[in-house]
Design an enzyme around this catalytic site. Structure first.
Site, PDB file in Angstrom:
ATOM      1  N   HIS A 188       0.799  -1.425  -0.055  1.00 43.00           N
ATOM      2  CA  HIS A 188      -0.099  -0.098  -0.025  1.00 43.00           C
ATOM      3  C   HIS A 188       0.862   1.338  -0.052  1.00 43.00           C
ATOM      4  CE1 HIS A 188      -3.373   2.672   0.740  1.00 43.00           C
ATOM      5  NE2 HIS A 188      -2.947   3.112   1.850  1.00 43.00           N
ATOM      6  N   GLY A 215       2.824   5.405   4.787  1.00 45.14           N
ATOM      7  CA  GLY A 215       2.318   6.083   6.034  1.00 45.14           C
ATOM      8  C   GLY A 215       0.895   5.791   6.336  1.00 45.14           C
ATOM      9  N   LYS A 263      -0.716  11.104   1.424  1.00 43.07           N
ATOM     10  CA  LYS A 263       0.159  10.397   0.541  1.00 43.07           C
ATOM     11  C   LYS A 263      -0.254  10.613  -1.269  1.00 43.07           C
ATOM     12  CE  LYS A 263      -0.385   6.467   2.137  1.00 43.07           C
ATOM     13  NZ  LYS A 263      -1.071   6.708   3.206  1.00 43.07           N
ATOM     14  N   ASP A 295      -2.076   3.799  -4.359  1.00 41.90           N
ATOM     15  CA  ASP A 295      -2.928   2.739  -3.442  1.00 41.90           C
ATOM     16  C   ASP A 295      -2.298   1.222  -3.296  1.00 41.90           C
ATOM     17  OD1 ASP A 295      -4.857   2.042  -1.472  1.00 41.90           O
ATOM     18  OD2 ASP A 295      -6.125   1.133  -2.991  1.00 41.90           O
ATOM     19  N   ARG A 321      16.475  12.101  15.705  1.00 40.69           N
ATOM     20  CA  ARG A 321      16.442  13.107  14.867  1.00 40.69           C
ATOM     21  C   ARG A 321      17.603  13.099  13.672  1.00 40.69           C
ATOM     22  NH1 ARG A 321      17.043  19.700  16.383  1.00 40.69           N
ATOM     23  NH2 ARG A 321      17.093  20.263  14.247  1.00 40.69           N
TER      24      ARG A 321
END
Length: 312
Positions: free
Chosen positions: A143, A158, A164, A182, A249
């Site tokens: 996906h 995500g 997206k 998709d 980070r």
């Protein structure tokens, strides 16, 4: 779960009948015989007549036919029995050569498909090895939105609702290309290569909340879509809270395993005011540098270490 679908001889014949000018002359009930394996073993699935590898598709060229004709009747019978015991999926007579009668008899008796082609044996082998490497490749459906960004195949993943498809639309407006939205079909077509395509049902389509289905080819033109791309980078979108809980980070090189192959991965937090298209383009440019052997983070760490050593 990755899938590796066995291939029938009937399908191989149907797919290559025109390109290889194949004729089917014996062993007609054997069309359901299977060729199994994966892309890395495709080279072992077809080759010149070979008793050491009797289970492959056996190709008879000029030299093989001449060799076979020189054998005594007893030797022919012995070799024929050995070939049949290896359960070859099919025999192919190349160069339009005449098929020995006993080979024809064996194929009819044992239901081994016998094909003929006017093309040279080496050309047939090379063509079928490429064909088999693609057909036998492991496959998986994922996906996300698969894009061509600066010539790099990028899979945007995500959680649902993070934008997206909207990001894909913005990238298309910035002259990048859509491969699939998709559902993306990936296949490992070589030891170090994963290729992504769009399922036929969804080709050229992008679904955007509020706008519905958009036909990207019709709206933006032919250059806005791609038929296939090699997967080089995964860009994973996350919410800021998720990022703070699970990611550093300044992470060292991340990767995600797809069909057994590690793929570079970048995690980008989503929040108001961030231009995700610019960030994604920067991530792709940085990936291109890394593929060329330039790693900015590692260079910075080395620079920091030298600075610390000089202060001592």
């Amino acid at each position: 779960m990755p899938l590796s679908t066995p291939l029938t001889i009937q399908q191989l014949y149907d797919d290559n009948r025109e390109s290889l000018q194949l004729g089917w002359f014996a062993g007609f009930p054997g069309g359901e015989r299977l060729i199994s394996g994966d892309a890395t073993s495709a080279a072992d699935q077809v080759g010149h007549l070979n008793l050491i590898h009797p289970g492959r598709i056996q190709i008879f060229g000029h030299q093989e036919i001449e060799y076979y004709k020189r054998l005594s009747s007893a030797s022919r019978a012995s070799q024929g029995a050995e070939l049949v015991a290896g359960k070859p999926p099919a025999f192919i007579i190349a160069q339009g050569l005449e098929t020995p009668e006993d080979i024809m008899t064996i194929c009819d008796e044992k239901n081994i498909p016998l094909f003929s082609t006017p093309l040279p044996a080496a050309q047939v082998i090379d063509y079928l090895r490429v064909y088999l490497s693609k057909k036998l490749a492991q496959r998986i459906t994922m996906h996300g939105v698969f894009m061509d960004v600066l010539g790099v195949g990028v899979l945007i993943t995500g959680e649902s609702g993070l934008g997206k498809s909207e990001l894909g639309l913005e990238l298309i407006s910035r002259n990048h290309g859509l491969v699939a939205d998709d559902a993306v079909e990936f296949a490992r077509i070589a030891p170090h290569m994963i290729e992504g395509r769009c399922p036929p049902l969804l080709q050229n389509l992008l679904e955007v909340r509020g706008l519905g289905l958009l036909d990207i080819r019709t709206i933006f033109g032919e250059t806005a879509v791609r038929r296939k791309m090699r997967l080089k980078l995964i860009v994973h979108l996350v919410r800021r809270t998720t990022l703070e809980e699970n990611y550093e980070r300044l992470p060292l090189a991340q990767s995600e395993e797809i069909l057994g192959l590690p793929i570079r991965k970048v995690v980008i937090p989503v929040e108001a005011g961030r231009n995700l298209a610019v960030l994604l383009e920067a991530a792709v440019r940085n990936t291109i540098l890394q593929l060329r052997g330039i790693d900015t983070l590692k260079d910075f760490i080395l620079r920091q270490q030298k600075a610390m050593e000089s202060d001592e």
